[in-house]
Design an enzyme around this catalytic site. Sequence first.
Site, short mmCIF file in Angstrom:
data_model
loop_
_atom_site.label_atom_id
_atom_site.label_comp_id
_atom_site.label_asym_id
_atom_site.label_seq_id
_atom_site.Cartn_x
_atom_site.Cartn_y
_atom_site.Cartn_z
CG ASP A 302 10.74 -47.34 9.07
OD1 ASP A 302 10.36 -47.34 7.88
OD2 ASP A 302 10.49 -48.27 9.86
CG HIS A 303 9.93 -42.92 3.30
ND1 HIS A 303 9.12 -43.33 2.25
CD2 HIS A 303 9.89 -41.58 3.29
CE1 HIS A 303 8.62 -42.28 1.64
NE2 HIS A 303 9.07 -41.19 2.25
#
Length: 362
Positions: A302-303
């Site tokens: 998850d960025h």
Amino acid sequence: MRSAVLFGLVQFLCLSAGGALAAVSCYNDQGSPVDWFYLYKLPQLSHHAPGSGLLYLLLQQGNDSWVKGASLVNKSDGALGRTVGQLYKLRQQEDLGYILYNDQKPPERGGGGVSSECGHTKGVVLLDKTQGFWLVHSTPHFPPRQEVGEFSYPSTGVENGQNFLCMTFPLERFEAIGEQLQYNQPLVFDCSVPDALASQAPSLHQLCRRPYGAPPAPRPANRSVSLPSLGGTTFLSFAKSRAFDDDLYVAWVAPSLGADLLVQFWQRSAGVRPSNCSLGYRVLNVEGLDPGGAGPFRSTLDHSKWAASAGAGPGDEEGWVCVGDINRDEAEERRGGGTVCQRDGRVWRAYHAAVTGVQDCP
């Protein structure tokens, strides 16, 4: 409910006053103007299902929880495409102003490399003579420049999770938004602020005059400001410059909100800070997530950069959620960026329930 009704009334008056042209706004999947929305683009969890990285969840005013997106994040008929797509559809409108900023700019006209001199900050500001929206997000190389002529979503933003917060504001709020962005020291890669808007938002005009470099850092090194939306929702913006030189969440956001924080951020960079409980509030790194729609996944996929208070305040059910663009790592303590927070029970429950694991303090 009251603020949603108020937003609808204000939007109707704006459309009536503006004739056939719709006022610039955040839009949902159904093409209706909304005061705000949160969009969670899910990571691609299986290479056997390549389209899974284009799925998203949507949370807007009145929703009790995340709703599966009615389209794909790269399509023009989804909430993101309808909202950002106004930049290209209204390009001939004389009173349209916009600021596109991203430390990883799109690759058209000379590459899309990373800028470490400017703020680690990404977003879109689009406004007309009555109102507009501010979109805070985490996606590299997004969106395309206006001259490209149409909305698209970059392939580099598909593999990992991404977050978007869109807020609709009246025209008079954009001077303060521009001032906050000056603290962020963004890499502005495309912009236009016509004279008709420059007098109303000189801070945006100043940003646009320096489109390919970070402006000088304001003093002091950080500032928070309350930003009431068009429909009356209060957002709290935290903005810091490189001179802040400290952890955004530990040194500022947690004590300002008076809350322990669960922080989701990109943890595959160098110098990641561990969870911290040393200054009176716990700031815990998120390790596992399951917002729904794709199954559980590790935070390393998850960025996004967001935070949720660890618990609601005493005697109430309303916690804080903040969406922004700063990671908890050593390098970004010395870069501009920030986060935008809202205290809303439904939003808080949606984000808080998505956390399946955290890193304890050392």
